[in-house]
Design a protein around this motif. Structure first.
Motif, PDB file in Angstrom:
ATOM      1  N   ILE A 146      24.476  -2.104  -3.281  1.00  0.00           N
ATOM      2  CA  ILE A 146      25.889  -2.064  -3.394  1.00  0.00           C
ATOM      3  C   ILE A 146      26.670  -2.340  -2.149  1.00  0.00           C
ATOM      4  N   ALA A 147      26.313  -1.249  -1.387  1.00  0.00           N
ATOM      5  CA  ALA A 147      27.031  -1.347  -0.073  1.00  0.00           C
ATOM      6  C   ALA A 147      27.071  -2.810   0.595  1.00  0.00           C
ATOM      7  N   LEU A 148      25.790  -3.307   0.569  1.00  0.00           N
ATOM      8  CA  LEU A 148      25.702  -4.512   1.228  1.00  0.00           C
ATOM      9  C   LEU A 148      26.482  -5.934   0.725  1.00  0.00           C
ATOM     10  N   VAL A 149      26.384  -5.714  -0.536  1.00  0.00           N
ATOM     11  CA  VAL A 149      27.107  -6.796  -1.562  1.00  0.00           C
ATOM     12  C   VAL A 149      28.492  -6.603  -1.310  1.00  0.00           C
ATOM     13  N   VAL A 150      28.897  -5.283  -1.440  1.00  0.00           N
ATOM     14  CA  VAL A 150      30.341  -5.287  -1.339  1.00  0.00           C
ATOM     15  C   VAL A 150      30.871  -5.490  -0.020  1.00  0.00           C
ATOM     16  N   SER A 151      30.139  -4.997   1.035  1.00  0.00           N
ATOM     17  CA  SER A 151      30.600  -5.541   2.449  1.00  0.00           C
ATOM     18  C   SER A 151      30.377  -6.720   2.751  1.00  0.00           C
ATOM     19  N   ALA A 152      29.651  -7.460   2.235  1.00  0.00           N
ATOM     20  CA  ALA A 152      29.434  -8.883   2.377  1.00  0.00           C
ATOM     21  C   ALA A 152      30.700  -9.718   1.684  1.00  0.00           C
ATOM     22  N   ALA A 192      33.695  -8.327   0.994  1.00  0.00           N
ATOM     23  CA  ALA A 192      34.919  -7.790   1.821  1.00  0.00           C
ATOM     24  C   ALA A 192      34.911  -8.694   2.992  1.00  0.00           C
ATOM     25  N   GLY A 193      33.797  -8.839   3.870  1.00  0.00           N
ATOM     26  CA  GLY A 193      33.850  -9.665   5.142  1.00  0.00           C
ATOM     27  C   GLY A 193      34.044 -10.955   4.925  1.00  0.00           C
ATOM     28  N   ILE A 197      32.818  -9.375  11.539  1.00  0.00           N
ATOM     29  CA  ILE A 197      31.507  -8.665  11.683  1.00  0.00           C
ATOM     30  C   ILE A 197      31.741  -7.229  11.977  1.00  0.00           C
ATOM     31  N   VAL A 198      32.485  -6.673  12.615  1.00  0.00           N
ATOM     32  CA  VAL A 198      33.010  -5.302  12.785  1.00  0.00           C
ATOM     33  C   VAL A 198      33.483  -4.794  11.377  1.00  0.00           C
ATOM     34  N   LEU A 199      34.437  -5.366  10.780  1.00  0.00           N
ATOM     35  CA  LEU A 199      34.797  -4.620   9.406  1.00  0.00           C
ATOM     36  C   LEU A 199      33.690  -4.690   8.534  1.00  0.00           C
ATOM     37  N   ALA A 200      32.842  -5.798   8.176  1.00  0.00           N
ATOM     38  CA  ALA A 200      31.989  -5.475   7.443  1.00  0.00           C
ATOM     39  C   ALA A 200      30.692  -4.458   7.654  1.00  0.00           C
ATOM     40  N   VAL A 201      30.392  -4.406   8.892  1.00  0.00           N
ATOM     41  CA  VAL A 201      29.332  -3.543   9.253  1.00  0.00           C
ATOM     42  C   VAL A 201      29.960  -2.164   9.053  1.00  0.00           C
ATOM     43  N   LEU A 202      31.029  -1.978   9.563  1.00  0.00           N
ATOM     44  CA  LEU A 202      31.668  -0.412   9.346  1.00  0.00           C
ATOM     45  C   LEU A 202      31.793  -0.044   7.986  1.00  0.00           C
ATOM     46  N   LEU A 203      32.215  -1.182   7.251  1.00  0.00           N
ATOM     47  CA  LEU A 203      32.196  -0.724   5.603  1.00  0.00           C
ATOM     48  C   LEU A 203      30.953  -0.415   5.259  1.00  0.00           C
ATOM     49  N   MET A 223      36.081 -17.591  -2.509  1.00  0.00           N
ATOM     50  CA  MET A 223      34.898 -16.559  -3.193  1.00  0.00           C
ATOM     51  C   MET A 223      33.593 -17.460  -3.456  1.00  0.00           C
ATOM     52  N   ASP A 224      33.858 -18.809  -3.808  1.00  0.00           N
ATOM     53  CA  ASP A 224      32.837 -19.719  -4.268  1.00  0.00           C
ATOM     54  C   ASP A 224      31.903 -19.794  -3.071  1.00  0.00           C
ATOM     55  N   ASP A 225      32.364 -20.087  -1.803  1.00  0.00           N
ATOM     56  CA  ASP A 225      31.858 -20.224  -0.478  1.00  0.00           C
ATOM     57  C   ASP A 225      31.202 -18.944  -0.224  1.00  0.00           C
ATOM     58  N   ILE A 226      31.606 -17.650  -0.580  1.00  0.00           N
ATOM     59  CA  ILE A 226      30.775 -16.397  -0.188  1.00  0.00           C
ATOM     60  C   ILE A 226      29.765 -16.258  -0.996  1.00  0.00           C
TER      61      ILE A 226
END
Length: 449
Positions: A23-29, A31-32, A4-10, A40-43
């Motif tokens: 784009i920031a939300l999609v990329v962070s999701a 990456a998190g 969570i910390v990594l994704a939010v900071l990213l 990847m399929d589960d994400i």
């Protein structure tokens, strides 16, 4: 590092680097999710499963955007600016400007408070009210960042302290109910009358932040270019200033009032926006064949907020699927030791990170209450202090998240002419002036209640 910390900071870092928030939300999701060990399929499946909750908001945003553009076509903005100029006087002396400015601040707070309580439409009033006032703000050289702070305050503070409208949902149905569910096995029981009292001290932090923003941070004039919402096409003559007849003003009032009434009675911003747009389209101020152009401009105006809300819902779906939220709380618990003061601070910071990512205090409280209530009880916090901790942890980030409707709403109204940046002019100002005081005052509430 916790997922969570990594994704939010990213997400925050990309947004500050001027990467579009969607784009920031999609990329962070993504990456998190990968960092949290998901395939990847589960994400993709978790992201897609969360999208549906943002679709209604996106459609509502599009219709309200069309309504806002239609309002701008009526010439009401010029009328308001002209009447105010007459009120201020030709010389526009400082004392009269000051009265108008403070009158605007007070009016926006009252209207926003009413939109969360008496007429529960939340942010729906912003795209209807703010665009016609931009010309007046430009004339006064009013810094729009302070308007963003005023608007965010007006739509967050009511649900924190007033058990009416959205406040009844937050304080009674969400905060009190989830605290009771989490504390039932441990013998904690809170009542609905305790929640407003417990949230009063954190709410004072919001008041302090608003006063700092208005009196100090953004009191200096700021220049904006006067931009028309509808630019004449090549070879098209600019239209003459519009004078509104009594009948047209009546239709305008009926359109705004009807949109609000339908929103209240049906609970649908979509139907309210469509009714307002339809009434304006038959008042003779723009041609019937121009409806498609006006509606398209409105959808373009509000597409930003709609897509951000959809992407934020997908981001939240992935974060929940990683299972990293309980892990984040457990990790924070290991760092606390035996200090109740440190425990209160850590819980608030954890709530900040969770809410910054999800973008909604209403959605965050059910997640964190199940974990925070037993933790608060283990450190000896009273029921009132526990409510304050959970409620403040939920509200944190709602006023300063790029994906929160509390920041997206003001941006949607203030950026219709492209001169108000979502991150730098809405998110950062509200984060500084509200989230930081909320942490301080929420911590104080945990110590004294």
């Amino acid at each position: 590092m916790n997922t969570i910390v990594l994704a939010v900071l990213l997400m925050i870092g990309l947004s500050l680097a001027r990467v579009p928030v969607v784009i920031a939300l999609v990329v962070s999701a993504v990456a998190g999710g990968l960092y949290g060990g998901m395939a990847m399929d589960d994400i993709i499946a978790a992201f897609n499963s969360g999208l549906g909750s943002g679709a209604v908001v996106a459609l509502a945003s599009a219709t309200l955007g069309a309504f806002a553009v239609a309002l701008s076509r009526t010439g009401i903005a010029d009328l308001i600016a002209g009447r105010t100029l007459a009120l201020i006087g030709a010389r526009q002396d400082a004392s009269r400007l000051r009265y108008v400015k403070w009158g605007m601040y007070v009016a926006l707070v009252v209207i926003g408070f009413s939109a969360d309580t008496i007429v529960p439409i939340h942010i729906a009033f912003i795209p209807m009210l703010i665009p016609p006032l931009l010309g007046l703000m430009n004339m006064m050289r009013l810094d729009r960042r302070v308007i963003a702070c005023v608007l965010t305050f007006s739509i967050v503070i009511p649900y924190m302290i007033t058990p009416v409208g959205f406040g009844a949902i937050f304080l009674n149905d969400i905060l009190t109910q989830n605290v009771n569910e989490a504390g039932a096995a441990l013998g904690m029981r809170v009542t609905t009358d305790m929640a407003p009292r417990a949230m009063l001290i954190p709410a004072l932090g919001m008041v302090a932040g608003l006063l700092v923003a208005v009196l100090f941070s953004y009191r200096k004039p700021r220049h904006y270019h006067q931009v028309e919402y509808h630019q004449p096409a090549a070879g098209e003559q600019a239209s003459a200033p519009v004078s509104l007849s009594g009948l047209q003003l009546a239709v305008l009032a009926a359109a705004v009032g009807g949109a609000l009434l339908v929103q209240v009675t049906t609970g649908s911003m979509v139907l309210g926006g469509l009714l307002g747009f339809t009434l304006l389209s038959i008042n003779g101020l723009f041609k019937w064949r121009e409806q498609d152009d006006v509606f398209t401009q409105g959808m373009r105006l509000m597409a930003f907020i709609g897509f951000v809300m959809i992407a934020a819902a997908g981001f939240a779906g992935v974060m929940k699927a990683t299972g990293a939220i309980p892990e984040l709380v457990a990790g924070a618990g290991r760092l606390i030791g035996d200090s109740p003061s440190l425990a209160a601070l850590v819980m608030l910071l954890v709530g900040l990170f969770i809410t910054m990512g999800i973008g909604s205090s209403f959605s965050t409280v059910p997640i964190i209450a199940a974990i925070f209530v037993p933790m608060a009880m283990s450190f000896g916090f009273s029921p009132m202090a526990t409510i304050a901790l959970v409620g403040t942890a939920g509200a944190l980030g709602d006023a300063g998240s790029p994906a929160s409707d509390s920041t997206l709403g003001p941006t949607a109204g203030l950026n219709v002419d492209g001169q108000h940046d979502h991150i730098r002019d809405s998110v950062i100002p509200t984060f500084i002036h509200y989230n930081l005081p909320l942490i301080l005052f929420g911590w104080i509430a945990a110590q004294v209640l």
